[in-house]
Design a protein around this motif. Sequence first.
Motif, PDB file in Angstrom:
ATOM      1  N   THR A 258       0.862  -1.180   0.000  1.00 21.23           N
ATOM      2  CA  THR A 258       0.000   0.000   0.000  1.00 21.23           C
ATOM      3  C   THR A 258       0.893   1.223   0.000  1.00 21.23           C
ATOM      4  OG1 THR A 258      -0.061   0.137   2.379  1.00 21.23           O
ATOM      5  CG2 THR A 258      -1.775  -1.150   1.319  1.00 21.23           C
TER       6      THR A 258
ATOM      7  N   HIS B 226      11.075   0.546   2.497  1.00 22.24           N
ATOM      8  CA  HIS B 226      11.720   1.732   3.088  1.00 22.24           C
ATOM      9  C   HIS B 226      12.639   1.335   4.228  1.00 22.24           C
ATOM     10  CE1 HIS B 226       9.577   4.528   0.719  1.00 22.24           C
ATOM     11  NE2 HIS B 226       8.405   4.166   1.166  1.00 22.24           N
TER      12      HIS B 226
ATOM     13  N   LYS C 157      12.104   8.907   5.649  1.00 26.78           N
ATOM     14  CA  LYS C 157      10.881   8.115   5.483  1.00 26.78           C
ATOM     15  C   LYS C 157      10.812   7.068   6.566  1.00 26.78           C
ATOM     16  CE  LYS C 157       9.356   8.708   0.921  1.00 26.78           C
ATOM     17  NZ  LYS C 157       8.662   8.105  -0.177  1.00 26.78           N
ATOM     18  N   LYS C 158       9.621   6.890   7.059  1.00 26.27           N
ATOM     19  CA  LYS C 158       9.476   5.869   8.083  1.00 26.27           C
ATOM     20  C   LYS C 158       9.500   4.487   7.431  1.00 26.27           C
ATOM     21  CE  LYS C 158       6.284   8.537   9.917  1.00 26.27           C
ATOM     22  NZ  LYS C 158       4.908   8.753  10.152  1.00 26.27           N
ATOM     23  N   PRO C 159      10.072   3.527   8.109  1.00 26.73           N
ATOM     24  CA  PRO C 159      10.068   2.189   7.513  1.00 26.73           C
ATOM     25  C   PRO C 159       8.650   1.648   7.397  1.00 26.73           C
ATOM     26  CG  PRO C 159      10.972   2.122   9.724  1.00 26.73           C
ATOM     27  CD  PRO C 159      10.798   3.558   9.381  1.00 26.73           C
ATOM     28  N   SER C 160       8.444   0.805   6.420  1.00 25.08           N
ATOM     29  CA  SER C 160       7.101   0.278   6.187  1.00 25.08           C
ATOM     30  C   SER C 160       6.781  -0.832   7.176  1.00 25.08           C
ATOM     31  CB  SER C 160       6.997  -0.267   4.776  1.00 25.08           C
ATOM     32  OG  SER C 160       7.215   0.743   3.866  1.00 25.08           O
TER      33      SER C 160
ATOM     34  N   CYS D 281       5.433  -4.558   7.619  1.00 22.92           N
ATOM     35  CA  CYS D 281       5.373  -5.765   6.795  1.00 22.92           C
ATOM     36  C   CYS D 281       4.710  -6.892   7.575  1.00 22.92           C
ATOM     37  CB  CYS D 281       6.779  -6.169   6.378  1.00 22.92           C
ATOM     38  SG  CYS D 281       6.836  -7.533   5.266  1.00 22.92           S
TER      39      CYS D 281
ATOM     40  N   PRO E 171      -5.963  -3.132   3.625  1.00 20.97           N
ATOM     41  CA  PRO E 171      -5.614  -3.279   2.208  1.00 20.97           C
ATOM     42  C   PRO E 171      -6.341  -4.413   1.492  1.00 20.97           C
ATOM     43  CG  PRO E 171      -3.627  -3.218   3.561  1.00 20.97           C
ATOM     44  CD  PRO E 171      -4.775  -3.060   4.486  1.00 20.97           C
ATOM     45  N   ILE E 172      -6.586  -5.513   2.202  1.00 26.41           N
ATOM     46  CA  ILE E 172      -7.258  -6.635   1.532  1.00 26.41           C
ATOM     47  C   ILE E 172      -8.689  -6.257   1.171  1.00 26.41           C
ATOM     48  CG2 ILE E 172      -8.223  -8.922   1.962  1.00 26.41           C
ATOM     49  CD1 ILE E 172      -5.664  -9.767   3.045  1.00 26.41           C
TER      50      ILE E 172
ATOM     51  N   LYS F 232      -9.686  -3.301   0.714  1.00 22.93           N
ATOM     52  CA  LYS F 232      -9.596  -2.271  -0.305  1.00 22.93           C
ATOM     53  C   LYS F 232      -9.528  -2.911  -1.691  1.00 22.93           C
ATOM     54  CE  LYS F 232      -7.480   1.780   1.182  1.00 22.93           C
ATOM     55  NZ  LYS F 232      -6.196   2.364   1.598  1.00 22.93           N
ATOM     56  N   ILE F 233      -8.708  -3.952  -1.797  1.00 21.93           N
ATOM     57  CA  ILE F 233      -8.602  -4.679  -3.071  1.00 21.93           C
ATOM     58  C   ILE F 233      -9.972  -5.206  -3.477  1.00 21.93           C
ATOM     59  CG2 ILE F 233      -7.860  -6.942  -3.959  1.00 21.93           C
ATOM     60  CD1 ILE F 233      -5.643  -5.267  -4.347  1.00 21.93           C
TER      61      ILE F 233
ATOM     62  N   TYR G 178       2.350 -11.590   1.727  1.00 22.78           N
ATOM     63  CA  TYR G 178       2.803 -10.496   2.578  1.00 22.78           C
ATOM     64  C   TYR G 178       2.000  -9.253   2.263  1.00 22.78           C
ATOM     65  CZ  TYR G 178       7.024 -12.700   4.415  1.00 22.78           C
ATOM     66  OH  TYR G 178       7.892 -13.503   5.088  1.00 22.78           O
ATOM     67  N   ILE G 179       1.912  -8.388   3.282  1.00 16.53           N
ATOM     68  CA  ILE G 179       1.392  -7.059   3.022  1.00 16.53           C
ATOM     69  C   ILE G 179       2.438  -6.077   3.493  1.00 16.53           C
ATOM     70  CG2 ILE G 179      -0.311  -5.349   3.728  1.00 16.53           C
ATOM     71  CD1 ILE G 179      -2.344  -7.454   3.848  1.00 16.53           C
ATOM     72  N   ILE G 180       2.816  -5.175   2.625  1.00 17.49           N
ATOM     73  CA  ILE G 180       3.768  -4.137   3.024  1.00 17.49           C
ATOM     74  C   ILE G 180       3.005  -2.823   3.039  1.00 17.49           C
ATOM     75  CG2 ILE G 180       5.873  -2.938   2.417  1.00 17.49           C
ATOM     76  CD1 ILE G 180       6.801  -5.488   1.028  1.00 17.49           C
ATOM     77  N   GLU G 181       2.880  -2.255   4.224  1.00 16.58           N
ATOM     78  CA  GLU G 181       2.116  -1.016   4.337  1.00 16.58           C
ATOM     79  C   GLU G 181       3.060   0.151   4.515  1.00 16.58           C
ATOM     80  OE1 GLU G 181      -1.847  -0.721   6.551  1.00 16.58           O
ATOM     81  OE2 GLU G 181      -1.070  -2.675   7.109  1.00 16.58           O
ATOM     82  N   ASP G 182       2.946   1.079   3.632  1.00 17.42           N
ATOM     83  CA  ASP G 182       3.768   2.282   3.712  1.00 17.42           C
ATOM     84  C   ASP G 182       3.059   3.272   4.618  1.00 17.42           C
ATOM     85  OD1 ASP G 182       5.338   4.454   3.302  1.00 17.42           O
ATOM     86  OD2 ASP G 182       5.546   4.133   1.144  1.00 17.42           O
TER      87      ASP G 182
ATOM     88  N   ASN H 245       3.938   6.300   5.610  1.00 14.27           N
ATOM     89  CA  ASN H 245       4.401   7.689   5.563  1.00 14.27           C
ATOM     90  C   ASN H 245       3.241   8.667   5.407  1.00 14.27           C
ATOM     91  OD1 ASN H 245       7.327   7.710   5.743  1.00 14.27           O
ATOM     92  ND2 ASN H 245       7.156   6.315   4.000  1.00 14.27           N
TER      93      ASN H 245
END
Lengths: 721, 570
Positions: free
Chosen positions: A35, A55, B7-10, B12, B72-73, B75-76, B564-568, B570
């Motif tokens: 996302t 990141h 940037k903040k780390p995502s 996961c 996110p799921i 959302k998809i 996996y889900i990687i959420e950003d 920021n």
Amino acid sequence: MAAAGSAKVALRVAEVLETIVSCCVGPEGRQVLCTKPTGEVLISRDGGCLLEALHLEHPIARMMVACVSSHLRKTGDGAKTFIIFLCHLLRGLHAVTDKEQDSLISKNIQTHRRHWKNCCQWKFISQALLKFQTQVLDYIMGHYLSKHFLSIFSLSTKERTLCRSSLELLLEAYFCGRVGRNNQNFISQLMCDYFFKCMACESGYEEVFELVDDYFIELNVGVTGLPVSDSRIIAGLVLHRDFSVYCPADGDIRIVIVTETIQPPFSTSGSEFILNSEAQFRTSQFWIMERTKAIMKHLQSQNVKLLLSSVKQPDLVIYYAGLNGISVVECLSSEEVSLIQRVVGLSPFVLPHTSSRYEICNTALMNFCKPLILRSKRYVHLGLIGTCSFIPHCIVLCAPVQGLVEQHKSALHGAFKMLRQLFKDLDLNYMIQASDQNYASSPLTYKNSRESTPLPEIVNGSRQSPYQGTVVKNKGKLATTQTYLKVYSNFVVPSIELETHIPRSVQKVTPTDTYQADETLRYLSLAKTRIVDDSEPLMESNSANSTTENTRIEISDENLQVTEIAGRGSMLPVREKSLEMCTSHGYCFSSIPAGCVLPVGGNFEFLLHYYLLNYAKKCHQSEETMVSVIIANALLGIPKILYKPKKGNYSFPQIYVRTLHAIQTHQPMVSSQTGLESVASKYQLLTSVLQCLTKILTIDLVINIKRQPQEVYDQDSEEEV
Amino acid sequence: MSRLEAKKPSFCKSEPLTSERVRATLCVLKGILTSSYGPSGRLKQLHNGLGGYVCTTSQSSALLANLSVTHPILKILTTSMQNHVSCFSDCGLFTAILCCNLIENVQRIGLMPTTIIKLNKHLLSLCTSYLQSEFCGCRILVDFSSTQTLLCLVRSIVTSKPACMLTRQEIDHISALILRAFLLTIPENTKDCLILGKSIIVPLKGQRVTDSTVLPGILLEISEVQLMKILPIKKSDTFKVALFCASLSGDVSDTGEGTVVVSSGVSLENAVLDQLLSLGRQLVSDHIDLLICQKVVHPSLKQFLSMHRMIAIDRVGAALMEPLSKVTGTQPIGSLGSISPSSYGSVKDLCTEKFGFKHFLHLIPNEATICSLLLCNRNDTAWDELKLTCQTALHVLQLTIKEPSVLLGGGCTETHLAAYIRHKICNEPESILQDDGCTQTELQLLTEAFCSALESVAGSLEHDGGEILTDMKYGHFWSAQPESPSVVDWPDLLSRCGCGLYTSQEELHWSFLKSTRHPFAPQTCLPHEAVGSANNLTLDCFTAKLSGLQVAVETANLILDLSYIIEDKN
């Protein structure tokens, strides 16, 4: 703050990354959802994309990601394999050094000293790695592995023609790692169809790759809400906008491109228009109108039916275009304009500014021009007639969600990048150590030396001619060349050959062989002139002119015969043979020819593993053996993951044993999967990983600075204070 | 100082589907969707806590657009459904419920994702090839010689939207209107390709639904003041129309990138107004009856034109320009100077009309494919729902013209399809087993999950606690009144199947949908006479449902494939 021991940290980091990445590897790999802070949802199996999305904060991790992305920029593939391979290498190194530490370092040494000693050791290893990469790897690739290579070109004819079935296999294997499992076959078939539809002639594939790669965004349309299976290829070009005015036309359709408004502006920038009366204003407006009308009439008389404009045209232009039966598409992006220009070979229509007479403007013919409706959105569909070897076609990519469209788009784009790479030769340079034990002592680094002889060609020359040869050494290493030559004269080595080493980045090499005879010295030398369209090295050769003569004089040769097998694009390895048995080193340069492939399923890794182990057995130096063994074992990490979900006969140990047996007995290797992969990209991946590893190993301390990044000169001044 | 922010780390997360939170939210979403499904679906009232507009609906497009999901799921899933709805307008809830059911069922059996996806794909291709085949038992070819099938299709769509608050008569009235509006958009004489016109929906709130009507041509709303100015329109054969897209406001148009220096005493506005008035004179001499302008017309010009008995209407907006140019048969004029006589259009008749409290100028074309659907409903929310319904129905009719088939509705297609797949897999599993390397058990488990997902979509049509059954001959869907005494007298309790094709008086055997039963071969090849005789069928759009089925399975596959889900963040 300082963190010690980069290798250990790097291993930890790499292991974390490996767990994430390894779930996406191979045909059984799964998807990852990313996302974005903007709310977009991306679906990806692309390693590079995942690493970017994470990141990462850790400096070593960031360095790895930087290495991966620089590798990706070059090749467009292999990010996941990169991480896995790196992780296995680090693991292997870690295991070896742990053992060594126990045996070597006595316990009374202070920990602090031990740390620095460790660092020395790492540096040592990294040097060995570098040596391996520059010498051993190319040698093994060129000498052993090359006999296993297959080619993507069909062998029946002398011309290099693309073989459709092998291209299909190659693409299938590529998409296995890139798109979701249920769409792999479909997408690879789509891509294959697209490529063959776009290709006008057999030989023009390079241009097609280049064009599609450059203009990929303009050549596809994404549609959401439809099943993936509705994706298709349509002939012609689709512009991502609607007609401003559409007049149906058929038959002889001509198009014109404009980059400025057709209606003359009231005043142009930088000028001043002085209005003295209302009548003047009215007449100027009338003039503008008449002129616009006249230009549109002129276009109509030229049989122009479509006007493509990169800017917004005023209402007046649209109105007169409609009256004259000319369709108009406005606000084209500069990429779209340049794509059309390139496909049709059309330059923009320049508006005549002063005279009222118009020359015949640039027009191009077209098959059709009509609106195209995809998911209730209107597009412009142009049936352009390509003048180059690219027949314009567009891909309509359908998927339920935008994220999936994006995934397919980037996978297709990556595939074109990969193919573009595949059809380039990749040069290898290495030296062969002959059996003569006297001279097998010290392998010499002979990298990046370049020799060029700008001489007219003299065949069977017996005349004496002024010698103008230059020996150029990149990176100012001329001194070492000289010492090298001197060493050899002391040894009274009868034959010395200087070889041309071509940096890998140089793509187009035109070899001209020049034989030159020197009567007084009875010196027969082979010089290969390589004209390289790279300005920088040539400049260096000029600067080094003065030093050449004395170098040359030292080269003396009694009776040397040169047999030359010249091969274009080095399909055949170029070899210099000396009649005398005591030749110590032969520098070979061969290449991985364009279009070299190997079957998927870890064939490349198994082969390299096998030959590296063999090589290690013959090696005399301990660190070389160690490095070779570590790399050989790390290579197996990739097939291990590939065969993880398989059971029974197809489990990793079974496959491993069978494949090694096959190599030993010179039988063809069995592979459970069909598909091909590019050798060149595998090779490049290997070198990139080794480079990254040496980079990591040479770091001994990570210093964490908690301060805003500052300009360079600031730092300098502070240090002085 | 630069404002460089690291940037903040995502974030996961592995194996997202196994988390309890995701399951719970999926379950909630499924609950919302299933309870709204069908004619007896429950309405949802959506309102924003910060104020604004309250929306009462049971349609997927309105529901999904207003729900804000964060995971996110989800959302998809929701974007996938929204994309489907924007493509086809119909079958959004079907797609969403099927997708949720599939995810839920498949997760329960706990197979490897690889196997699941492969087999799902196979089952889907079985479904699509059956639905498209000649002998499909739930597809009807549309007979364009009568409006019967099309009317049934429209009525089914209108009936399935309970938030429109329509009575039975109103449903009939609106369905007929929609069909009439659609038929008016079909050109009379076509060459090789058919270009459909457009039905413009004109809002009229606060009136009775039965006041709604369809008129050929365009209705332009005018204020009462404007109406007073329009003198009684004289009768004539045709009315000449000038349609402008250029602004007639008298502003000095853009003067280029350079500077324009105006001497004192020179008024550009005057010059432009002069130009406008000379344009007016030209229009008068060309005997124009009606001037329509997309943008603003200068009041002086308006005054001048009305003095010459010309009607001027401005600010019609860009959306109406295309239908207007179709009705008048001309291109919009973009010039203030010399206008070529060919760019004037004409209409057959011109009259003023009053509907409710609104006044309209009615442009009646000679021959055009534009019509206006004047839509009335009692209040705002019900009107919005009705408008959406009309748009859906019109779109579905267009799709049906393209692909002249309809599917049986009322849950019968789903149960029939499930029965067919069960039977097929039970009898000839070899075709799938061969090229996939999965076991028979895996195949059977997954088929059961797939078919029960389909059946429970049909089952969610029943909201009043009634029994849901299927017959063992056609595989159709039947629902009985709640609290029926026992399982003895089914023929008396049941009257008609979901789609209305079969009655319970035939010799049929029923079984509960939820119970396990032996796979049976549902009767394929719809008998022609059966379709002809039944006149009140519930039907579904073929294209929308087929694509919905595909999208649902594809989306479910996609979600099941996530590791996996990687959420950003920021």
